[in-house]
Design a protein around this motif. Structure first.
Motif, mmCIF file in Angstrom:
data_model
loop_
_atom_site.group_PDB
_atom_site.id
_atom_site.type_symbol
_atom_site.label_atom_id
_atom_site.label_comp_id
_atom_site.label_asym_id
_atom_site.label_seq_id
_atom_site.Cartn_x
_atom_site.Cartn_y
_atom_site.Cartn_z
ATOM 1 N N ASN A 47 83.712 -19.164 23.374
ATOM 2 C CA ASN A 47 84.206 -18.448 22.195
ATOM 3 C C ASN A 47 85.668 -18.042 22.359
ATOM 4 O O ASN A 47 86.434 -18.053 21.393
ATOM 5 C CB ASN A 47 83.340 -17.210 21.944
ATOM 6 C CG ASN A 47 83.564 -16.608 20.568
ATOM 7 O OD1 ASN A 47 83.487 -17.308 19.561
ATOM 8 N ND2 ASN A 47 83.831 -15.313 20.530
ATOM 9 N N ASN B 196 78.778 -29.645 16.501
ATOM 10 C CA ASN B 196 78.365 -28.305 16.087
ATOM 11 C C ASN B 196 79.517 -27.306 16.220
ATOM 12 O O ASN B 196 79.732 -26.458 15.337
ATOM 13 C CB ASN B 196 77.169 -27.839 16.915
ATOM 14 C CG ASN B 196 75.860 -28.380 16.398
ATOM 15 O OD1 ASN B 196 75.736 -28.726 15.228
ATOM 16 N ND2 ASN B 196 74.867 -28.471 17.266
ATOM 17 N N ILE C 231 82.201 -24.914 13.057
ATOM 18 C CA ILE C 231 82.611 -23.509 12.959
ATOM 19 C C ILE C 231 84.082 -23.352 13.380
ATOM 20 O O ILE C 231 84.511 -22.287 13.790
ATOM 21 C CB ILE C 231 81.689 -22.588 13.778
ATOM 22 C CG1 ILE C 231 81.640 -22.989 15.252
ATOM 23 C CG2 ILE C 231 80.278 -22.574 13.186
ATOM 24 C CD1 ILE C 231 80.883 -22.017 16.139
ATOM 25 N N PHE D 44 75.051 -23.123 21.527
ATOM 26 C CA PHE D 44 75.741 -23.099 20.230
ATOM 27 C C PHE D 44 75.262 -21.925 19.371
ATOM 28 O O PHE D 44 76.064 -21.238 18.724
ATOM 29 C CB PHE D 44 75.517 -24.412 19.474
ATOM 30 C CG PHE D 44 76.016 -24.366 18.058
ATOM 31 C CD1 PHE D 44 77.379 -24.349 17.785
ATOM 32 C CD2 PHE D 44 75.123 -24.289 16.992
ATOM 33 C CE1 PHE D 44 77.848 -24.270 16.474
ATOM 34 C CE2 PHE D 44 75.582 -24.214 15.686
ATOM 35 C CZ PHE D 44 76.944 -24.206 15.422
ATOM 36 N N TYR E 113 77.585 -19.013 17.855
ATOM 37 C CA TYR E 113 77.554 -18.760 16.406
ATOM 38 C C TYR E 113 77.285 -17.282 16.137
ATOM 39 O O TYR E 113 77.922 -16.663 15.277
ATOM 40 C CB TYR E 113 76.465 -19.618 15.777
ATOM 41 C CG TYR E 113 76.482 -19.701 14.263
ATOM 42 C CD1 TYR E 113 76.975 -20.822 13.615
ATOM 43 C CD2 TYR E 113 75.976 -18.662 13.488
ATOM 44 C CE1 TYR E 113 76.975 -20.908 12.221
ATOM 45 C CE2 TYR E 113 75.977 -18.735 12.105
ATOM 46 C CZ TYR E 113 76.472 -19.863 11.473
ATOM 47 O OH TYR E 113 76.473 -19.936 10.105
ATOM 48 N N SER E 114 76.366 -16.707 16.890
ATOM 49 C CA SER E 114 75.959 -15.316 16.644
ATOM 50 C C SER E 114 77.029 -14.301 17.008
ATOM 51 O O SER E 114 76.996 -13.164 16.534
ATOM 52 C CB SER E 114 74.679 -15.003 17.438
ATOM 53 O OG SER E 114 74.954 -14.874 18.820
ATOM 54 N N TYR F 186 78.903 -13.983 13.520
ATOM 55 C CA TYR F 186 77.958 -14.652 12.628
ATOM 56 C C TYR F 186 78.506 -14.905 11.231
ATOM 57 O O TYR F 186 78.476 -16.038 10.726
ATOM 58 C CB TYR F 186 76.670 -13.814 12.542
ATOM 59 C CG TYR F 186 75.511 -14.527 11.895
ATOM 60 C CD1 TYR F 186 74.567 -15.189 12.682
ATOM 61 C CD2 TYR F 186 75.345 -14.530 10.512
ATOM 62 C CE1 TYR F 186 73.494 -15.843 12.101
ATOM 63 C CE2 TYR F 186 74.289 -15.191 9.924
ATOM 64 C CZ TYR F 186 73.358 -15.841 10.710
ATOM 65 O OH TYR F 186 72.309 -16.499 10.131
ATOM 66 N N ASN G 261 81.499 -17.351 11.145
ATOM 67 C CA ASN G 261 81.052 -18.714 11.434
ATOM 68 C C ASN G 261 80.240 -19.299 10.277
ATOM 69 O O ASN G 261 80.325 -20.490 9.984
ATOM 70 C CB ASN G 261 80.216 -18.738 12.719
ATOM 71 C CG ASN G 261 81.079 -18.550 13.954
ATOM 72 O OD1 ASN G 261 82.227 -18.993 13.986
ATOM 73 N ND2 ASN G 261 80.538 -17.889 14.964
ATOM 74 N N LYS G 262 79.485 -18.448 9.628
ATOM 75 C CA LYS G 262 78.724 -18.893 8.454
ATOM 76 C C LYS G 262 79.672 -19.346 7.344
ATOM 77 O O LYS G 262 79.469 -20.408 6.719
ATOM 78 C CB LYS G 262 77.817 -17.771 7.960
ATOM 79 C CG LYS G 262 76.938 -18.156 6.786
ATOM 80 C CD LYS G 262 76.047 -16.984 6.379
ATOM 81 C CE LYS G 262 75.183 -17.341 5.180
ATOM 82 N NZ LYS G 262 74.314 -16.204 4.774
ATOM 83 N N LYS H 187 81.301 -22.627 8.335
ATOM 84 C CA LYS H 187 80.336 -23.728 8.234
ATOM 85 C C LYS H 187 80.183 -24.168 6.778
ATOM 86 O O LYS H 187 80.202 -25.367 6.469
ATOM 87 C CB LYS H 187 78.988 -23.268 8.791
ATOM 88 C CG LYS H 187 77.887 -24.315 8.786
ATOM 89 C CD LYS H 187 78.117 -25.338 9.862
ATOM 90 C CE LYS H 187 76.875 -26.209 10.080
ATOM 91 N NZ LYS H 187 76.433 -26.931 8.888
#
Length: 298
Positions: free
Chosen positions: A132, A155, A159, A260, A264-265, A268, A271-272, A275
């Motif tokens: 990260n 993946n 993000i 991954f 992502y978390s 969150y 990244n959402k 995406k």
């Protein structure tokens, strides 16, 4: 890499007494504790000094220490073996299609369970933080691990995390270009052979202070000795005498998926949004569905 895998590797690659002794040990692993050193030397047509040299080849002080390590590893392996399925030969020529399906389903579920049993939260968190925070993430691996790494790279790109696969022929150039602000992910089942790709990159990476996350088998190996974080692959398969990498493949992919998901978390909502934004730009005009449950409007 576990000792039994190192012995298999030696028996496969060497053409001297190491092959003879290695093959005998692997074929008679359950009876070894009942055999004296003299009996083993006689049955392998070698000598006690040759057995000692064999033990020292694997970094043990002598035969007694080697046998202690091997028999205890066998006991651990048997105690934690997959239920009702052999990871090396999960089906036979007599099995019909349904039996093959059931055996592979069982094997893959067991591989995931075994992988989970070796995961530590601290290591997974540390690996996710390193990626990260990295400016660039470079993934190393030879076939088939190269292809698993490609999925992980994709993946990360969704993000907007810069990720690259290190390609054969360019490994040295890529490794030498990285800094301590980047991160390397090395996927290698054996984790040995420091002169061969991908582990040959370790020296260059360490020289530049690049954090290394290794995904490798259990036991002792070169790669884990020089890694900042180690994620353990389910390591029940033999190196050579197996139908395919069914269990290993499932384990590696599962580890990369978990890694991954954790990355992502960490951010969150951002990244959402990234995406979805990427999907709108790159895929909105390409993917269409007539199924109401699958359709989305943004």
């Amino acid at each position: 890499m576990y000792l039994f895998q190192r012995i298999e590797e030696a028996a496969f690659k060497q053409k001297d007494a190491r092959r003879t002794i290695g093959e005998f040990i692997l074929e008679n692993r359950d009876q070894l504790q009942d055999l004296s050193m003299d009996e083993i030397a006689k049955r392998t047509f070698t000598s006690k000094p040759t057995l000692v040299r064999f033990a020292k080849y694997f970094d043990y002080s002598g035969w007694k220490e080697f046998m202690y390590a091997f028999t205890h590893e066998v006991a651990y392996y048997d105690e934690n073996a997959y239920d009702d399925v052999d990871p090396n030969s999960p089906f036979s020529e007599e099995d019909d299609s349904l039996q093959i399906v059931e055996h592979l389903m069982t094997l893959k579920m067991q591989s995931i369970k075994d992988t989970v049993s070796h995961i530590t939260v601290e290591d997974m968190n540390r690996a996710a933080e390193l990626i990260n925070q990295a400016d660039n993430v470079v993934i190393y691996g030879t076939s088939p691990n190269f292809y698993y790494g490609e999925l992980f790279k994709r993946n990360l790109l969704t993000i907007q995390k810069k990720a690259f696969m290190s390609k054969s022929g360019e490994n040295g150039l890529i490794s030498n270009s990285l800094t301590n602000q980047d991160c390397a992910v090395i996927i290698s089942y054996s984790g040995n052979n420091p002169d061969e790709n991908p582990t040959s990159n370790v020296k260059l990476l360490k020289r530049s202070g690049v954090p290394i996350i290794s995904i490798t088998s259990g036991g002792k190996n070169y790669l884990r000795d020089y890694s900042d974080v180690v994620l353990n692959i389910s390591s029940k398969e033999k190196l050579y005498s197996k139908i395919a990498n069914f269990a290993t493949q499932e384990s590696v992919l599962f580890l990369l998926d978990i890694l991954f998901a954790k990355i992502y978390s960490l951010d969150y909502e951002v990244n959402k949004k990234n995406k979805i934004a990427n999907a709108k730009v790159l895929e909105s005009n390409k993917r269409q569905t007539t199924l109401k449950d699958l359709s989305e409007q943004f």
